[in-house]
Design a protein around this motif. Structure first.
Motif, PDB file in Angstrom:
ATOM      1  N   ILE A 131       0.841  -1.206   0.000  1.00 12.74           N
ATOM      2  CA  ILE A 131       0.000   0.000   0.000  1.00 12.74           C
ATOM      3  C   ILE A 131       0.876   1.255   0.000  1.00 12.74           C
ATOM      4  O   ILE A 131       0.633   2.198  -0.758  1.00 12.74           O
ATOM      5  CB  ILE A 131      -0.959  -0.010   1.211  1.00 12.74           C
ATOM      6  N   LEU A 132       1.911   1.252   0.835  1.00 17.85           N
ATOM      7  CA  LEU A 132       2.811   2.407   0.883  1.00 17.85           C
ATOM      8  C   LEU A 132       3.551   2.587  -0.445  1.00 17.85           C
ATOM      9  O   LEU A 132       3.668   3.715  -0.940  1.00 17.85           O
ATOM     10  CB  LEU A 132       3.817   2.243   2.027  1.00 17.85           C
ATOM     11  N   PRO A 146       8.427  15.018  -5.361  1.00 22.22           N
ATOM     12  CA  PRO A 146       8.262  13.781  -4.583  1.00 22.22           C
ATOM     13  C   PRO A 146       7.953  14.074  -3.114  1.00 22.22           C
ATOM     14  O   PRO A 146       8.422  15.064  -2.561  1.00 22.22           O
ATOM     15  CB  PRO A 146       9.615  13.081  -4.698  1.00 22.22           C
ATOM     16  N   LEU A 147       7.182  13.191  -2.503  1.00 22.43           N
ATOM     17  CA  LEU A 147       6.900  13.285  -1.075  1.00 22.43           C
ATOM     18  C   LEU A 147       7.951  12.437  -0.352  1.00 22.43           C
ATOM     19  O   LEU A 147       7.794  11.223  -0.206  1.00 22.43           O
ATOM     20  CB  LEU A 147       5.490  12.782  -0.770  1.00 22.43           C
ATOM     21  N   TYR A 148       9.008  13.095   0.079  1.00 19.68           N
ATOM     22  CA  TYR A 148      10.135  12.367   0.671  1.00 19.68           C
ATOM     23  C   TYR A 148       9.746  11.619   1.940  1.00 19.68           C
ATOM     24  O   TYR A 148      10.215  10.507   2.172  1.00 19.68           O
ATOM     25  CB  TYR A 148      11.304  13.321   0.947  1.00 19.68           C
ATOM     26  N   PHE A 149       8.884  12.209   2.755  1.00 18.19           N
ATOM     27  CA  PHE A 149       8.493  11.520   3.991  1.00 18.19           C
ATOM     28  C   PHE A 149       7.802  10.200   3.654  1.00 18.19           C
ATOM     29  O   PHE A 149       8.040   9.186   4.308  1.00 18.19           O
ATOM     30  CB  PHE A 149       7.597  12.407   4.869  1.00 18.19           C
ATOM     31  N   PHE A 151       8.246   8.440   0.893  1.00 13.88           N
ATOM     32  CA  PHE A 151       9.282   7.571   0.344  1.00 13.88           C
ATOM     33  C   PHE A 151      10.041   6.873   1.469  1.00 13.88           C
ATOM     34  O   PHE A 151      10.218   5.653   1.441  1.00 13.88           O
ATOM     35  CB  PHE A 151      10.250   8.377  -0.527  1.00 13.88           C
ATOM     36  N   TYR A 152      10.475   7.630   2.474  1.00 11.94           N
ATOM     37  CA  TYR A 152      11.263   7.037   3.559  1.00 11.94           C
ATOM     38  C   TYR A 152      10.437   6.073   4.422  1.00 11.94           C
ATOM     39  O   TYR A 152      10.939   5.049   4.865  1.00 11.94           O
ATOM     40  CB  TYR A 152      11.935   8.120   4.401  1.00 11.94           C
ATOM     41  N   ILE A 153       9.176   6.390   4.632  1.00 14.03           N
ATOM     42  CA  ILE A 153       8.303   5.460   5.364  1.00 14.03           C
ATOM     43  C   ILE A 153       8.153   4.163   4.566  1.00 14.03           C
ATOM     44  O   ILE A 153       8.281   3.062   5.115  1.00 14.03           O
ATOM     45  CB  ILE A 153       6.928   6.098   5.656  1.00 14.03           C
ATOM     46  N   ALA A 154       7.909   4.290   3.256  1.00 12.81           N
ATOM     47  CA  ALA A 154       7.771   3.106   2.398  1.00 12.81           C
ATOM     48  C   ALA A 154       9.059   2.291   2.375  1.00 12.81           C
ATOM     49  O   ALA A 154       9.026   1.056   2.411  1.00 12.81           O
ATOM     50  CB  ALA A 154       7.379   3.521   0.980  1.00 12.81           C
ATOM     51  N   VAL A 155      10.203   2.963   2.358  1.00 12.36           N
ATOM     52  CA  VAL A 155      11.500   2.277   2.351  1.00 12.36           C
ATOM     53  C   VAL A 155      11.695   1.475   3.638  1.00 12.36           C
ATOM     54  O   VAL A 155      12.080   0.307   3.605  1.00 12.36           O
ATOM     55  CB  VAL A 155      12.655   3.285   2.157  1.00 12.36           C
ATOM     56  N   VAL A 156      11.440   2.100   4.778  1.00 14.11           N
ATOM     57  CA  VAL A 156      11.636   1.424   6.067  1.00 14.11           C
ATOM     58  C   VAL A 156      10.715   0.215   6.175  1.00 14.11           C
ATOM     59  O   VAL A 156      11.151  -0.891   6.514  1.00 14.11           O
ATOM     60  CB  VAL A 156      11.429   2.406   7.248  1.00 14.11           C
TER      61      VAL A 156
END
Length: 192
Positions: A131-132, A146-149, A151-156
């Motif tokens: 979903i992320l 891009p929405l960096y926050f 992106f980083y949540i999806a990466v983690v």
């Protein structure tokens, strides 16, 4: 489970498999406007087929494998689109993308060696990561920045999910469909 429900749900899943080559052609032709909407449809069909499979209790090994293949192809095409249409972002975040790609490759190879097939566990964490990822990929192609926050949540979450999947492959001697997650496997093993 009716055969008709199974055919419809697997047909929705197959859309993602067949859409991937078309999305690649759109990337090659640099048709971002069409690409971003078809990519959004691909991610949306992932939500639909999963919801319908649970609602109508349509669970099959074929459906599980098709879903995983469709998911992987959709994300793969989205990443290629990222490098073509959002090259500055992709190159800036290349290390992170390579770490996730390496975890994915390791997890896939480990599953192939252990089970002779991809894992396709569909854990809760994998569903949340999907979903992320889908939300991030849809928005990066629709929004100017891009929405960096996100992106980083999806990466983690994706990184943790891939590590969970690797651990599950190591723990489960035989392949299983629809594993809820590491917590449930450990709980089950404790009570066995």
């Amino acid at each position: 489970m009716s055969k008709q429900s199974s055919y419809i749900i697997n047909g929705i899943t197959l859309y993602r498999v067949f859409a991937a080559p078309l999305l690649l052609i759109l990337i090659y032709a640099k048709h971002l406007d069409v690409f971003k909407w078809l990519l959004a449809v691909s991610f949306f069909t992932d939500l639909i087929d999963g919801y319908l499979a649970r609602k109508y209790k349509v669970v099959s090994i074929l459906g599980s494998r098709l879903d995983s293949i469709g998911d992987d192809l959709t994300v793969f095409v989205a990443v290629i689109g990222l490098f073509v249409f959002k090259a500055d972002f992709a190159h800036k975040e290349l290390r992170i993308l390579m770490i996730l790609f390496s975890l994915f490759v390791f997890q896939t190879v480990f599953a192939m060696v252990r089970y002779k097939k991809i894992s396709s566990f569909h854990t809760y964490l994998a569903k949340f990561a999907a979903i992320l990822q889908g939300t991030f990929f849809i928005l990066i192609f629709l929004l100017p920045e891009p929405l960096y926050f996100l992106f980083y949540i999806a990466v983690v979450v994706t990184g943790i999910e891939l590590i969970e999947e690797i651990i599950l492959i190591g723990l489960l001697p035989k392949w299983e469909a629809d594993v809820k997650g590491l917590f449930w496997v450990l709980k089950r093993q404790k009570h066995s």
